[in-house]
Design a protein around this motif. Structure first.
Motif, mmCIF file in Angstrom:
data_model
loop_
_atom_site.group_PDB
_atom_site.id
_atom_site.type_symbol
_atom_site.label_atom_id
_atom_site.label_comp_id
_atom_site.label_asym_id
_atom_site.label_seq_id
_atom_site.Cartn_x
_atom_site.Cartn_y
_atom_site.Cartn_z
ATOM 1 N N VAL A 149 -42.453 -23.654 -79.189
ATOM 2 C CA VAL A 149 -41.812 -24.056 -77.932
ATOM 3 C C VAL A 149 -42.846 -24.673 -76.990
ATOM 4 C CG1 VAL A 149 -40.650 -23.183 -75.861
ATOM 5 C CG2 VAL A 149 -39.933 -22.420 -78.126
ATOM 6 N N TYR A 150 -44.025 -24.091 -76.927
ATOM 7 C CA TYR A 150 -45.107 -24.608 -76.084
ATOM 8 C C TYR A 150 -45.472 -26.022 -76.502
ATOM 9 C CZ TYR A 150 -49.820 -25.002 -74.163
ATOM 10 O OH TYR A 150 -50.940 -25.432 -73.519
ATOM 11 N N LEU A 151 -45.676 -26.244 -77.788
ATOM 12 C CA LEU A 151 -46.045 -27.565 -78.276
ATOM 13 C C LEU A 151 -44.914 -28.578 -78.078
ATOM 14 C CD1 LEU A 151 -47.941 -26.659 -81.548
ATOM 15 C CD2 LEU A 151 -48.909 -27.570 -79.448
ATOM 16 N N MET A 152 -43.686 -28.122 -78.091
ATOM 17 C CA MET A 152 -42.553 -29.014 -77.896
ATOM 18 C C MET A 152 -42.399 -29.385 -76.417
ATOM 19 S SD MET A 152 -38.575 -28.361 -78.840
ATOM 20 C CE MET A 152 -38.337 -27.211 -77.505
ATOM 21 N N ALA A 153 -42.686 -28.477 -75.518
ATOM 22 C CA ALA A 153 -42.435 -28.699 -74.095
ATOM 23 C C ALA A 153 -43.539 -29.495 -73.401
ATOM 24 C CB ALA A 153 -42.259 -27.357 -73.392
ATOM 25 N N ILE A 154 -44.768 -29.381 -73.839
ATOM 26 C CA ILE A 154 -45.889 -30.016 -73.146
ATOM 27 C C ILE A 154 -45.723 -31.530 -73.004
ATOM 28 C CG2 ILE A 154 -48.363 -30.522 -73.358
ATOM 29 C CD1 ILE A 154 -47.734 -27.816 -72.125
ATOM 30 N N PRO A 155 -45.341 -32.272 -74.032
ATOM 31 C CA PRO A 155 -45.190 -33.729 -73.831
ATOM 32 C C PRO A 155 -44.149 -34.083 -72.767
ATOM 33 C CG PRO A 155 -45.231 -33.238 -76.164
ATOM 34 C CD PRO A 155 -45.157 -31.927 -75.450
ATOM 35 N N TYR A 156 -43.054 -33.357 -72.714
ATOM 36 C CA TYR A 156 -42.035 -33.631 -71.707
ATOM 37 C C TYR A 156 -42.553 -33.325 -70.298
ATOM 38 C CZ TYR A 156 -38.784 -34.103 -75.559
ATOM 39 O OH TYR A 156 -38.157 -34.511 -76.687
ATOM 40 N N ILE A 157 -43.291 -32.259 -70.159
ATOM 41 C CA ILE A 157 -43.859 -31.906 -68.855
ATOM 42 C C ILE A 157 -44.862 -32.964 -68.404
ATOM 43 C CG2 ILE A 157 -45.302 -30.220 -67.658
ATOM 44 C CD1 ILE A 157 -43.925 -28.069 -69.428
ATOM 45 N N LEU A 158 -45.703 -33.432 -69.321
ATOM 46 C CA LEU A 158 -46.677 -34.466 -68.975
ATOM 47 C C LEU A 158 -45.998 -35.766 -68.577
ATOM 48 C CD1 LEU A 158 -49.415 -33.932 -71.709
ATOM 49 C CD2 LEU A 158 -49.572 -33.429 -69.273
ATOM 50 N N VAL A 159 -44.988 -36.186 -69.311
ATOM 51 C CA VAL A 159 -44.269 -37.419 -68.974
ATOM 52 C C VAL A 159 -43.588 -37.278 -67.617
ATOM 53 C CG1 VAL A 159 -42.308 -38.864 -69.637
ATOM 54 C CG2 VAL A 159 -43.991 -38.193 -71.337
ATOM 55 N N ALA A 160 -43.001 -36.139 -67.342
ATOM 56 C CA ALA A 160 -42.342 -35.918 -66.050
ATOM 57 C C ALA A 160 -43.356 -35.948 -64.913
ATOM 58 C CB ALA A 160 -41.593 -34.594 -66.062
ATOM 59 N N ALA A 161 -44.509 -35.339 -65.110
ATOM 60 C CA ALA A 161 -45.540 -35.320 -64.068
ATOM 61 C C ALA A 161 -46.064 -36.725 -63.800
ATOM 62 C CB ALA A 161 -46.678 -34.391 -64.472
ATOM 63 N N ILE A 162 -46.316 -37.493 -64.854
ATOM 64 C CA ILE A 162 -46.802 -38.864 -64.674
ATOM 65 C C ILE A 162 -45.730 -39.719 -63.992
ATOM 66 C CG2 ILE A 162 -47.471 -40.957 -65.919
ATOM 67 C CD1 ILE A 162 -48.861 -39.064 -67.947
ATOM 68 N N GLY A 163 -44.482 -39.549 -64.394
ATOM 69 C CA GLY A 163 -43.391 -40.270 -63.753
ATOM 70 C C GLY A 163 -43.271 -39.939 -62.279
ATOM 71 N N PHE A 164 -43.456 -38.687 -61.928
ATOM 72 C CA PHE A 164 -43.387 -38.276 -60.523
ATOM 73 C C PHE A 164 -44.513 -38.902 -59.715
ATOM 74 C CE2 PHE A 164 -44.435 -35.228 -57.127
ATOM 75 C CZ PHE A 164 -43.252 -35.308 -56.402
ATOM 76 N N VAL A 165 -45.715 -38.934 -60.284
ATOM 77 C CA VAL A 165 -46.863 -39.529 -59.583
ATOM 78 C C VAL A 165 -46.624 -41.022 -59.372
ATOM 79 C CG1 VAL A 165 -49.311 -40.107 -59.827
ATOM 80 C CG2 VAL A 165 -48.520 -37.797 -60.335
ATOM 81 N N VAL A 166 -46.126 -41.711 -60.384
ATOM 82 C CA VAL A 166 -45.847 -43.147 -60.252
ATOM 83 C C VAL A 166 -44.760 -43.370 -59.205
ATOM 84 C CG1 VAL A 166 -44.913 -45.156 -61.474
ATOM 85 C CG2 VAL A 166 -46.640 -43.714 -62.565
ATOM 86 N N TYR A 167 -43.729 -42.558 -59.216
ATOM 87 C CA TYR A 167 -42.664 -42.667 -58.218
ATOM 88 C C TYR A 167 -43.214 -42.499 -56.808
ATOM 89 C CZ TYR A 167 -38.756 -41.272 -55.307
ATOM 90 O OH TYR A 167 -37.866 -41.159 -54.281
ATOM 91 N N ARG A 168 -44.075 -41.497 -56.630
ATOM 92 C CA ARG A 168 -44.660 -41.258 -55.309
ATOM 93 C C ARG A 168 -45.508 -42.436 -54.858
ATOM 94 N NH1 ARG A 168 -44.583 -36.016 -52.632
ATOM 95 N NH2 ARG A 168 -46.212 -37.060 -51.500
#
Length: 52
Positions: free
Chosen positions: A23-42
């Motif tokens: 579950v950890y290995l599956m979730a990390i890529p989604y969390i990273l993409v969401a964080a990068i998307g949030f930074v770009v949005y900001r």
């Protein structure tokens, strides 16, 4: 190897640890993409307010 360790019913903690790792290995890529998307949005939102 994973299948053999899961099929033996003796060590439940080992099975739970393996599932948590999956579950950890599956979730990390989604969390990273969401964080990068949030930074770009900001960044774009900040530029938009600076122009006005």
């Amino acid at each position: 190897m994973c299948r053999a360790s899961l099929e033996s019913e003796g060590n439940v903690a080992k099975n739970e640890a393996l599932n948590d790792g999956i579950v950890y290995l599956m979730a990390i890529p989604y969390i990273l993409v969401a964080a990068i998307g949030f930074v770009v949005y900001r960044m774009f939102a900040k530029k938009k307010t600076d122009k006005s």
